[in-house]
Scaffold this active site. Sequence first.
Site, PDB file in Angstrom:
ATOM      1  N   TRP A  73       0.830  -1.199   0.000  1.00 52.57           N
ATOM      2  CA  TRP A  73       0.000   0.000   0.000  1.00 52.57           C
ATOM      3  C   TRP A  73       0.876   1.264   0.000  1.00 52.57           C
ATOM      4  O   TRP A  73       0.534   2.263  -0.611  1.00 52.57           O
ATOM      5  CB  TRP A  73      -0.914  -0.013   1.230  1.00 52.57           C
ATOM      6  CG  TRP A  73      -1.801   1.179   1.333  1.00 52.57           C
ATOM      7  CD1 TRP A  73      -3.028   1.356   0.747  1.00 52.57           C
ATOM      8  CD2 TRP A  73      -1.550   2.388   2.058  1.00 52.57           C
ATOM      9  NE1 TRP A  73      -3.544   2.579   1.071  1.00 52.57           N
ATOM     10  CE2 TRP A  73      -2.664   3.237   1.871  1.00 52.57           C
ATOM     11  CE3 TRP A  73      -0.492   2.833   2.845  1.00 52.57           C
ATOM     12  CZ2 TRP A  73      -2.731   4.494   2.444  1.00 52.57           C
ATOM     13  CZ3 TRP A  73      -0.568   4.089   3.429  1.00 52.57           C
ATOM     14  CH2 TRP A  73      -1.683   4.901   3.224  1.00 52.57           C
ATOM     15  N   HIS A  74       2.020   1.197   0.674  1.00 53.73           N
ATOM     16  CA  HIS A  74       2.912   2.362   0.737  1.00 53.73           C
ATOM     17  C   HIS A  74       3.635   2.606  -0.587  1.00 53.73           C
ATOM     18  O   HIS A  74       4.107   3.709  -0.830  1.00 53.73           O
ATOM     19  CB  HIS A  74       3.928   2.199   1.871  1.00 53.73           C
ATOM     20  CG  HIS A  74       3.350   2.525   3.210  1.00 53.73           C
ATOM     21  ND1 HIS A  74       2.673   1.601   3.973  1.00 53.73           N
ATOM     22  CD2 HIS A  74       3.321   3.685   3.907  1.00 53.73           C
ATOM     23  CE1 HIS A  74       2.263   2.180   5.088  1.00 53.73           C
ATOM     24  NE2 HIS A  74       2.639   3.447   5.076  1.00 53.73           N
ATOM     25  N   GLY A  75       3.756   1.586  -1.412  1.00 56.23           N
ATOM     26  CA  GLY A  75       4.386   1.760  -2.712  1.00 56.23           C
ATOM     27  C   GLY A  75       4.792   0.427  -3.314  1.00 56.23           C
ATOM     28  O   GLY A  75       5.075  -0.531  -2.599  1.00 56.23           O
TER      29      GLY A  75
END
Length: 193
Positions: free
Chosen positions: A132-134
């Site tokens: 989700w963060h990247g």
Amino acid sequence: YGIQLILWGYFKKMVIADRAAVLVNTVLDDPWSYSGSILAVGVLFYCIQLYGDFSGGIDITRGVARLFGIDLAENFRRPLFSTSLTDFWRRWHISLSLWFRDYLYIPLGGSRRGRWRTAANKAVVFVLCGLWHGANMTFVLWGAWHALLSALESLKVLDVERWRKTAAGRVLSRVYTLLAVCLGFVMFRASSV
């Protein structure tokens, strides 16, 4: 109270986070030039920088909302004093943690199917949190790091509940948690594996 929250948020962002960033960027952008102890301080300051940035921004948002009569929930509750990784995620970016709990962890079965399934469910959630963060392997590794430690806590391999029964154990559990979080943030900040 809204103005107080705004001012406190700006203090966290502009004084704490921005000042910590000077040391962090100097040390962690050129790690080969520094000794291990300086690198450790740089990593600790990165943890403080992230906390100041995120919680400061949330405090500013909560303060502005309060000026308009809207009460937003607290999103950080002294996470750097947590006594386990599970405790950390109950205190750090609470709205994100609750979203992952409600929409991933519980639908996967949560903790209702034994310790092994609980550990597996947490692992899935943390790896997805990393994604989700990247879409970078460093974020996946960060998620996997938290997945591993969280699973070890669920399986009682790291029995932080037992540690917390004594004063020395409470100190040990806080040190363990801070080290685990800081090491995870190294992966989070890294530009590549």
